[in-house]
Design a protein around this motif. Structure first.
Motif, PDB file in Angstrom:
ATOM      1  N   ARG A   1      -4.921  10.821  -7.560  1.00  0.00           N
ATOM      2  CA  ARG A   1      -4.848  11.000  -6.101  1.00  0.00           C
ATOM      3  C   ARG A   1      -3.640  10.261  -5.531  1.00  0.00           C
ATOM      4  N   GLN A   2      -3.421   9.020  -6.009  1.00  0.00           N
ATOM      5  CA  GLN A   2      -2.300   8.234  -5.511  1.00  0.00           C
ATOM      6  C   GLN A   2      -0.965   8.903  -5.854  1.00  0.00           C
TER       7      GLN A   2
ATOM      8  N   LEU B   1      -7.931  17.628   1.425  1.00  0.00           N
ATOM      9  CA  LEU B   1      -6.939  17.394   2.472  1.00  0.00           C
ATOM     10  C   LEU B   1      -6.899  18.551   3.468  1.00  0.00           C
TER      11      LEU B   1
ATOM     12  N   ARG C   1      -0.294  12.170  -3.829  1.00  0.00           N
ATOM     13  CA  ARG C   1       0.080  11.961  -2.432  1.00  0.00           C
ATOM     14  C   ARG C   1       1.563  11.650  -2.269  1.00  0.00           C
TER      15      ARG C   1
END
Length: 386
Positions: free
Chosen positions: A168-169, A210, A172
């Motif tokens: 996820r990091q 998102l 992004r």
């Protein structure tokens, strides 16, 4: 004696404990002793984690199967089965004459199973409900070989919570999935590595989170607002469908206002899901470097669509006195007409690459009319030469 697929079905239907393990090339090892334990677990999840660890060390994987009441005498207690991940039937009829790698699934009706049950236990004068692991005679065998390569296996190499947070990091900050996979390998070199499809599946989940309840068009416009794109859009007043979109980065706008002299325009026709023309507008600096001014979506390569594009392009310049001194395009008639209408005094050049492509295609068509390349070279020159 060789067993057929239908023989195995009959045996399973009438007596599951009598299935021949040779029919599916099993290792004929009883794994029940590995799961025989006096340990008690606070939850079914803890019991499953312990059993899954034992199975993984021996090249197998377990899945949570059916669960229900323990028995009629104690209806408040539950029991659950943990079965081999290859339990169940394959989607393709098993044929011993074909290699197993051609099967669409990895399920071979493996009957291995253990049972986790709730029981009452007294500890410090308190009555507790804990889980026990119980094995069953005749169900400790696997009818297939252990897994040798665990990389990419959905049960061994699945993403844990820490790895999901890492994905996820990285997602992004716009890291490509292949680079995310390499990063995971560097973080945990001793762990079975996830496959590319597992990484893509996780990034797909992140995109859905998102997006929330927005559709594709709404998500695109929301992202444009988040990253401060200079953008305009137009919708159909009757259907409210998105018909025109113009997007440009703030840095690109600054470059365009500084160097508006040469503008190149080209499009790809209906190469996306919505069958819209994607137009790229490119500028050139005095050093010969190119930069992307904007990306535009229009419904058709028509004069109306290009007119809307050119008007928005001029809106980027606002009140600056600078204006394009030259346009370079292919021979798109709708774009040519729009340029003649809005910029009648501005020179318009045809792209040399597109000209060469057109000459090549025309020359090949002429060449096919002749029987050999030599005859093509011998076409008489109007000036009298060869």
């Amino acid at each position: 004696m060789a067993f057929t697929y239908f023989d195995i079905l009959i045996v399973i239907k009438w007596s599951w404990s009598q299935v021949s393990f040779e029919a599916f090339d099993g290792d004929q090892v009883d794994y029940n002793p590995l799961f025989a334990t006096n340990l008690r677990f606070a939850t079914r999840g803890k019991a499953y984690e312990w059993a899954q660890k034992i199975a993984s060390e021996n090249g197998f994987a377990l899945v949570k199967a059916n669960s229900g009441r323990k028995n009629r005498s104690q209806p408040e207690l539950f029991a659950s089965y943990f079965r081999c991940s290859r339990y169940g039937s394959s989607k393709v009829v098993y044929d011993p004459n074909k290699p197993k790698r051609k099967l669409k699934t990895v399920k071979f009706r493996c009957l291995f199973r253990i049972r986790a049950v709730e029981n009452y236990h007294v500890q410090d004068n308190k009555r507790l409900v804990l889980w026990n692991i119980i094995t069953a005679n005749g169900f400790g065998y696997h009818n297939h070989q252990p897994t040798k390569y665990k990389d990419g296996h959905q049960h061994y190499a699945g993403l844990n919570e820490e790895e999901k947070a890492y994905v996820r990091q990285q997602y992004r900050v716009a890291v490509f999935p292949r680079d995310i996979k390499s990063g995971l390998h560097q973080k945990t070199p001793d762990k079975p590595q996830p496959s590319s499809s597992q990484i893509y599946s996780e990034t797909s989940k992140i995109r859905k989170e998102l997006r929330r309840e927005r559709n594709t068009a709404q998500q695109m416009l929301a992202l444009a607002v988040d990253v401060n794109y200079v953008h305009w859009h137009q919708t159909n007043p009757d259907t409210h469908e998105l018909t025109h979109v113009f997007m440009s980065l703030p840095e690109a706008v600054k470059l365009f206002r500084a160097y508006p002299h040469v503008v190149l325009i080209d499009s790809t026709y209906k190469t996306n899901t919505y069958n819209m023309a994607l137009v790229e507008v490119v500028g050139v600096t005095p050093t010969g470097s190119s930069f992307l001014i904007a990306r535009v979506l229009i419904p058709y390569e028509s004069e109306e669509g290009y007119t809307w594009l050119l008007r928005k392009l001029m809106d980027l310049l606002e009140c600056t006195s600078a204006a394009p001194t030259c346009f370079v395009t292919d021979r798109e008639l709708g774009l040519v007409r729009a340029l003649r209408t809005l910029f009648p005094e501005t020179p318009h050049l045809l792209c040399r690459w597109h000209v060469n492509r057109a000459i090549e295609s025309r020359a090949l068509k002429i060449h096919k009319k002749f029987t050999s390349k030599t005859m093509f070279l011998e076409i008489p020159n109007p000036d009298g030469g060869m």
